[in-house]
Design an enzyme around this catalytic site. Structure first.
Site, short mmCIF file in Angstrom:
data_model
loop_
_atom_site.label_atom_id
_atom_site.label_comp_id
_atom_site.label_asym_id
_atom_site.label_seq_id
_atom_site.Cartn_x
_atom_site.Cartn_y
_atom_site.Cartn_z
N HIS A 224 37.04 -23.44 27.88
CA HIS A 224 37.15 -23.15 26.44
C HIS A 224 36.50 -21.83 26.05
O HIS A 224 36.48 -21.47 24.88
CB HIS A 224 36.52 -24.31 25.65
CG HIS A 224 36.96 -24.37 24.22
ND1 HIS A 224 36.09 -24.22 23.17
CD2 HIS A 224 38.19 -24.55 23.67
CE1 HIS A 224 36.74 -24.33 22.02
NE2 HIS A 224 38.01 -24.53 22.30
N LYS A 226 35.89 -17.79 25.51
CA LYS A 226 36.69 -16.62 25.15
C LYS A 226 35.83 -15.40 25.48
O LYS A 226 34.84 -15.12 24.80
CB LYS A 226 37.05 -16.59 23.68
CG LYS A 226 38.04 -17.67 23.24
CD LYS A 226 37.36 -18.94 22.82
CE LYS A 226 38.37 -19.95 22.31
NZ LYS A 226 37.79 -21.30 22.16
N ASP A 231 34.34 -2.73 32.01
CA ASP A 231 33.44 -1.82 32.74
C ASP A 231 32.00 -2.33 32.76
O ASP A 231 31.06 -1.52 32.92
CB ASP A 231 33.48 -0.41 32.13
CG ASP A 231 34.85 0.24 32.29
OD1 ASP A 231 35.59 -0.17 33.20
OD2 ASP A 231 35.17 1.16 31.51
N HIS A 401 38.89 -21.52 12.07
CA HIS A 401 38.59 -21.79 13.47
C HIS A 401 37.26 -21.19 13.91
O HIS A 401 36.83 -21.37 15.05
CB HIS A 401 39.74 -21.24 14.34
CG HIS A 401 39.75 -21.73 15.73
ND1 HIS A 401 39.57 -20.90 16.83
CD2 HIS A 401 39.93 -22.98 16.24
CE1 HIS A 401 39.64 -21.61 17.93
NE2 HIS A 401 39.86 -22.86 17.63
N LYS A 403 33.45 -20.65 14.64
CA LYS A 403 32.36 -21.57 15.00
C LYS A 403 31.04 -20.82 14.87
O LYS A 403 30.75 -19.91 15.65
CB LYS A 403 32.53 -22.06 16.45
CG LYS A 403 33.91 -22.69 16.75
CD LYS A 403 34.65 -21.85 17.71
CE LYS A 403 35.95 -22.36 18.22
NZ LYS A 403 36.61 -23.49 17.77
N ASP A 408 18.70 -20.00 7.57
CA ASP A 408 17.79 -19.27 6.68
C ASP A 408 18.22 -17.82 6.46
O ASP A 408 17.38 -16.94 6.18
CB ASP A 408 16.36 -19.30 7.22
CG ASP A 408 15.78 -20.72 7.21
OD1 ASP A 408 16.28 -21.55 6.44
OD2 ASP A 408 14.85 -20.98 7.99
#
Length: 483
Positions: A224, A226, A231, A401, A403, A408
């Site tokens: 899952h 990404k 380089d 979508h 997350k 604070d």
């Protein structure tokens, strides 16, 4: 013949109950959370045969024999690589806030990965901005490009990324592309894998799904993460898959997917690259450990970042523990964005407790969800949260979508992790803990735009919902620990 049939029937029933008892005992001795154990016991006892079969397929974290063996052999070399970072000049524990110090100590003990300063972060939050930035960096790549995604869906700007990768490979850049086999099935059905391989791009399917493999590895275990690393110097991670939302899931009736990514330069990039190398080696048995980060220089815009990977082969519950620690430390305000909100018992208690002790708790979720099961399970928690004065915002302008967790207005967690059981305990995930007020302020502004485009759920209105909805919610609540 009748007597023989009776004997066979009795033996069959005895054998089934023997298997049922063995599976139930296995569930109990695994010592998972009470909710998870209770849900599995419900399934195996109330769904004869199907429940036992489901537990054998999905009940335990089986990575597969070959992958498990490789992971164990990888602990030492990867552990040495991470340990060397403690002597890097960007590891400066004295510059950590109290919040960052507690998270860092937790990751030191669990992962042996230090927090590093001297990182430059750029928050990107539109598909055009994100994909054009990735394409531009690919076009300037000189030596290597490592990418891994849960979903690559052909169409629109995603195709332009593919073209950029092929162009980079043709000029001599080494390109490695690791994609989840289930999430990226449309990509693997397209012409792109063949075109990429013609240019010597290494295209690998992670965790291939097949009827035979399901008996040797848990089928709903997914890659899952990404990640884009160019380089060993420029990195990307966040919530966005390699998709152009205008061409992705247009028929689901949830609107375009809304995401964000972080573009990173600095010493944490090789750390992210090493996480990607881990996944690549688990899948291919090829070692691609990157070079160590160069000596870094801290500036006024630098951010202190803790990389937190999770998944099979890594310490269990580490991101769950980091989330809990973050919520416990909040003094004024918590803002959470997640498309799939199915919290553990501990996370639910932490949110309710935070609100009751005076912390402003805001949860932003999409009004329309692409998962009916998650939608109902998520709703089952609303009454308890609203009764504790937790603010629940339902986002109207597509499937949110993103997350993230903002604490604070000063500290944040961003990455690939949903607030559900699958992300917290099962999948290969990556979260960044960022200790930087300036970056947190930018995230705060983005989250405020989400809230401005949302409707706040009223406790009084929620109490007026029809009885049939309450019944459905409670049914899905019983199985929420497995979602």
């Amino acid at each position: 013949m009748d007597q023989l049939t009776q004997i066979i029937a009795v033996l069959g029933v005895f054998l089934y109950w023997l298997i049922l008892g063995a599976v139930a005992t296995r569930i109990v001795i695994k010592r998972r959370s009470i909710g998870v154990s209770f849900s599995w016991l419900l399934i195996i006892y109330f769904l004869p045969f199907v429940g036992v079969f489901a537990y054998m397929l999905f009940g335990e974290l089986h990575l597969g024999k070959a992958r498990s063996s490789r992971s164990k052999a990888m602990y030492e070399p990867y552990g040495k690589w991470f340990s060397t970072l403690y002597s890097h000049n960007s590891h400066q524990p004295d510059k950590q806030s109290d919040y960052a110090a507690s998270i860092s100590k937790l990751c030191d003990s669990q992962l042996n990965i230090p927090s590093l300063t001297s990182n430059e972060l750029e928050l990107q939050h539109t598909p055009e901005q994100i994909l054009h930035a990735i394409i531009n960096d690919i076009n300037h790549a000189k030596t290597t490009i490592n990418m891994e995604f849960y979903i690559w869906h052909p169409g629109g700007l995603a195709d332009e990324v593919a073209k950029a990768l092929i162009s980079a490979a043709n000029r001599g850049v080494k390109v490695n592309l690791l994609l989840d086999a289930a999430g990226s099935r449309q990509f693997f059905k397209s012409e792109w894998p063949k075109a990429m391989k013609k240019s010597d791009i290494n295209v690998v399917q992670a965790l291939i799904v097949s009827p035979i493999r399901m008996f040797f590895r848990r089928m709903d275990l997914r890659l899952h993460r990404k990640i884009v690393v160019i380089d060993n110097h420029i990195g990307y991670t966040g919530s966005m898959n390699l998709v152009d939302p205008k061409y992705f899931k247009q028929g689901d009736g949830v609107g375009e997917w809304i995401d964000m990514m972080v573009r990173i330069t600095g010493p944490v990039v090789p750390v992210i690259n090493t996480v990607s190398a881990w996944d690549w080696e688990v899948e291919t048995n090829e070692r691609l450990l990157p070079a160590f980060p160069d000596k870094a220089q801290c500036t006024d815009t630098s951010s202190l970042v803790q990389a937190i990977p999770s998944g099979p082969g890594m310490p269990e519950e580490v991101i769950h523990q980091v989330l809990l620690q973050s919520l416990y430390q909040a003094q004024k305000k918590i803002v959470i964005t997640t498309p799939y909100f199915v919290p553990s018992e501990q996370l639910l208690d932490a949110l309710v407790t935070a609100s009751l002790r005076g912390v402003e708790v805001n949860i932003i979720i999409p009004r329309r969800n692409d998962s009916t099961m998650v939608k109902w399970a998520s709703s089952s928690f609303f009454s308890e949260l609203l009764a504790a004065n937790v603010n629940i915002y339902q986002f109207n302008d597509g499937l949110l979508h993103t997350k993230s967790v903002l604490i604070d207005d000063e500290h944040c967690l961003i990455g690939t992790v949903n607030m559900d059981m699958r992300s917290l305990w099962l999948n290969f995930e990556l979260t960044l803990a960022v200790d930087d007020i300036k970056f947190a302020t930018k995230l705060k502004g983005l989250l405020q735009t989400y809230m401005d485009n949302s409707d706040r759920l009223s406790h009084d209105e929620w109490q007026k919902r029809p009885m049939y909805r309450r019944v459905i919610e409670q049914v899905f609540y019983l199985f929420s620990p497995l979602l």
